[in-house]
Design an enzyme around this catalytic site. Structure first.
Site: not given
Ligand code: PGD
Length: 768
Positions: A108, A110
């Protein structure tokens, strides 16, 4: 060098470089550019960059296996070919011995803007080409929402992508009741890009027209001061009580809209019976609510009456659902809005995430632009994303999720790109234990983040500024030609090139690259982008012209949209995708799951760590561990803007002057925050904008342990995730609950240890 266009999750800009470094950054046609741009100059050739592939010494010498040495050991520099050979051999060993499900590449994070170089797409595409991996579902941002909203409204996209835009709110809303506030800092950011920052302008227009804001938050500055919001300084985790108190006034005074409830909602009877206390013997009166929320009963009464009188929008921030029982504030806010009967009217009804993400409520067209395709993952195993430590520590154990039971697979290899679990995960001492379990951890990173320091094999990745891409967010004002501003630093390579080289070692290079280089991929993705834009009636130039021009504008053609207007007008003809076709204030399906921590309607469920719990006697301060204002998550914590906010080199913790005085703390002191999970240092900032009994320490300071070998390390830099609790929101969604924890705080005695967060680890040249 001439200026070139580029983009980031926090804005589009022109960038100028000098002597191989970013020199100046100018926003591209943005009315309110993000201050986060100030983190870019000087960030590319920073001493925290990773310049060569390295392997952890213990892994090289003793081979793969569980170890507590990750994060403490030194590294050895490798040639690219050797590093790639070793990564391929280890992937092959794990696949052959344990199957592809033993590889966790949920990975995970950004990463960076850009539709081609997105490092997670690249990782998943590569692993899918060699048989797949155990994946994750949902996000740390909205883990509870993504699971519960489909039950309540038929889909989560309904609320996120089709949210009533700020342009409509500015024109029609009379009262905006914002649970969790509308912090401007969050709206500077949106995944993929955010070329136009308009919230400040919309709030100005709304205020000039007379819109009032009722702010429910422990932090007064969760709405900009110019908006002159009325502050309801709610106890952290007390919002649901306030919502139920407001609902009680509406129902007991007959101010609820029975026509709307009957026509558009399912289960209002059960919800109203609960609010009135008929189902559990406890009426949720404003007095009951005051004792739990800290908001005076008289204020709740007056506000409820005002809400019924005015065109009212009830909105709840993402942060409220990032907590234990995080499903409840969402459901209670929706139920409150349903009682008011204004869902589907311009400027009225329900919203989720205004002020939590820049693109929510964007008037720009929501275009699903193509990303690099990931291919298909043949492995079915997954985890709800925030259950990573449970996965690594609990092979073979079962977990509940959204009405079903699943089993955690036995993970032998963790592969991470574009994310920093030492930023986003909770209870970091537990995460450190968990990361000691797999045989091997592989990370691609541009910087020596704590996750890179906890890897066995580290590949140096480029930043987006060192490569070409196309940038655009989900409802962005522009599609931007992201020109490489600089050559790659040291030996850094693009994630795509690293995976292409690995794919070659598995005989799947052609499948992975489809025979294209970077330029060919950009032209290919641009051609697909053009097709999407053509469908939306937007004319576009050829690639060459787009690339030379630097960006394309997307029209703000959704500025009149109203969430749920067609459903409201005719719910029979336009049913929601819920079992009843209506808004579910009671869900038989959720009730049947039998989860005590998520019953069949919105309910007040006491959290384990709030100011009303017995634990508060030992740890009397409620920590708000929110997203930072001076960087995106942990990205560019090295940058000038982030660094300028530090206090004696540590992350600032805000504390009310009365709480500081009670502990003999002055502004600028180094303080220690602790509870039974861990501790961290921070720099005290005294502020009346923080409710008494609350301290606020944002996430994103790079984890910097005082002793990397200690079972319970203290972070000397100020990472609040040493203190937060690693439990799911509920058995329904198992989302991240990192927003809150109970802590105690004291002045740090003696000379505080130095901050070494941005220093690379010990790296040795290989003995030949
Ligand atoms: P970032 O700091 O953005 O945090 O967590 P996330 O992991 O996304 O990490 C991105 C990393 O990717 C950086 O280290 C960056 O250097 C690296 N990177 C960037 N570009 C590239 C690239 O092209 N290639 C490679 N290989 N690497 C790259 C965010 C998560 O944290 C989120 S979304 C939320 S909302 C949560 N919020 C909270 C919270 O409110 N409270 C707590 N306590 N904890 C939270 N954690 C969550």
């Amino acid at each position: 060098m001439t200026a070139v266009t580029h983009s980031s999750h926090w804005g589009a800009f022109r960038v100028r470089s000098r002597d191989g470094e970013i020199d100046a950054v100018e926003p591209l046609h943005d009315p309110d550019p993000s201050p986060l741009l100030r983190n870019l100059p000087g960030s590319v050739r920073h001493s925290a960059r990773i310049e060569r592939p390295v392997a952890r010494r213990g892994w090289l010498e003793r081979g793969p296996g569980p170890t507590r040495e990750r994060g403490a050991d030194s590294f050895v520099e490798l040639e690219w070919d050797e590093a790639l050979d070793r990564a391929a051999a280890e992937l092959e060993r794990v696949r052959a011995a344990h199957g592809n499900r033993a590889i966790y590449a949920g990975s995970y994070g950004w990463a960076s803007a850009g539709i081609f170089h997105n490092s997670q797409n690249q990782l998943h595409r590569f692993l899918n080409a060699i048989g797949g991996f155990t994946s994750h579902r949902n996000s740390y941002s909205v883990g509870a929402s993504l699971v519960i909203l489909p039950h309540l409204l038929g889909s989560s996209a309904a609320v996120f992508r089709k949210a009533t835009p700020w342009t409509v709110i500015a024109k029609h809303t009379e009262l905006l009741v914002a649970f969790g506030g509308l912090p401007l800092k969050n709206t500077f950011v949106a995944p993929g890009g955010m070329a136009h920052h308009g919230l400040r302008g919309h709030l100005d227009a709304a205020r000039l027209r007379g819109m009032q804001i009722a702010l429910f938050s422990p932090l007064r500055d969760d709405v900009v001061p110019e908006a002159q919001a009325r502050w309801y300084p709610v106890t952290p985790l007390g919002d649901v009580a306030a919502m139920l108190g407001l609902a009680h006034v509406l129902v007991s005074e007959g101010l609820h809209d029975t026509e709307f409830l009957g026509r558009c909602c399912h289960g209002s009877k059960q919800f109203i019976a609960y609010v009135a206390g008929e189902s559990d013997g406890v009426a949720k009166t404003p007095e009951w609510a005051e004792a739990r929320s800290g908001i005076a009963a008289s204020d709740l009464r007056a506000l409820a009456r005002e809400m019924a009188r005015k065109r009212t929008l009830v909105t709840v921030s993402y942060s409220l659902q990032r907590a234990q029982h995080g499903e409840q504030p969402l459901w209670a806010a929706l139920s409150l809005a349903a009682l008011l009967g204004q869902i589907g009217l311009p400027g009225g009804g329900f919203g989720h995430g205004y002020g939590s993400m820049g693109d929510l409520g964007s008037p720009f067209q929501n275009l699903a632009l193509p990303m690099l395709s990931e291919g298909l993952n043949p492995v079915r195993d997954f985890i709800p994303v925030a259950r990573i430590a449970d996965l690594l520590l609990g092979a073979g154990e079962e977990f509940d999720y959204n009405g079903a039971r699943y089993t955690y697979p036995d993970i032998r290899l963790v592969y991470w790109t574009g994310g920093n679990p030492f930023h986003h995960h909770q209870d970091l001492n537990r995460l450190r234990r968990a990361l000691g379990r797999p045989d091997t951890v592989i990370v691609h990173e541009p910087y020596w983040t704590p996750m890179a320091k906890h890897a066995d094999l580290v590949f140096p990745a480029t930043t987006s500024l060192e490569r070409n891409d196309i940038g655009s967010g989900r409802a962005d004002a522009r599609i931007v030609a992201m020109h490489a501003a600089l050559p790659p630093v040291g030996g850094a390579r693009n994630d795509h090139d690293i995976f292409a080289a690995l794919a070659e070692r598995f005989g799947v290079r052609d499948e992975f690259t489809e025979g294209r280089d970077e330029r060919a991929w950009l032209e290919h993705l641009y051609a697909r982008t053009r097709a999407v834009l053509a469908d939306a009636g937007i004319a576009t130039p050829e690639f060459e012209e787009f690339w030379a021009r630097g960006s394309l504008e997307v029209p703000d053609s959704e500025s009149e949209r109203v969430l749920f207007d067609t459903f409201r007008a005719d719910p029979e003809a336009n049913p929601l995708k819920t079992p009843s076709g209506k808004i579910e204030l009671y869900s038989e399906k959720i009730a049947r799951f039998g989860y005590a921590d998520c019953p069949g309607h919105a309910a007040w469920l006491e959290c384990d760590e709030w100011l009303g719990s017995p634990r508060a006697k030992q740890f009397p301060l409620a920590l708000v561990a929110n997203n930072p204002a001076t960087r995106l998550h942990s990205q560019l914590d090295i940058g000038a803007y982030s660094q300028a906010s530090k206090v004696r080199g540590r992350e600032p913790v805000r504390i009310h002057p009365s709480d500081a005085a009670a502990r003999g703390i002055a502004g600028g002191d180094v303080v220690r925050l602790w509870n039974d999970r861990g501790s961290c240092l921070a720099g005290a900032v005294l502020s009346e904008d923080v409710r008494p009994g609350v301290v606020q320490l944002s996430t994103g300071a790079w984890f910097d342990p005082d002793d990397p070998r200690a079972e319970r390390a203290m972070c000397v830099h100020g990472n609040p995730n040493l203190l937060t609790r690693d439990v799911g929101t509920s058995r329904l969604a198992q989302g991240c609950s990192g927003q809150h924890a109970l802590v105690e705080l004291e002045k740090f005695a003696g000379e505080p240890p130095p901050v070494r967060a941005f220093e690379p680890p010990r790296i040795e040249r290989r003995k030949s």
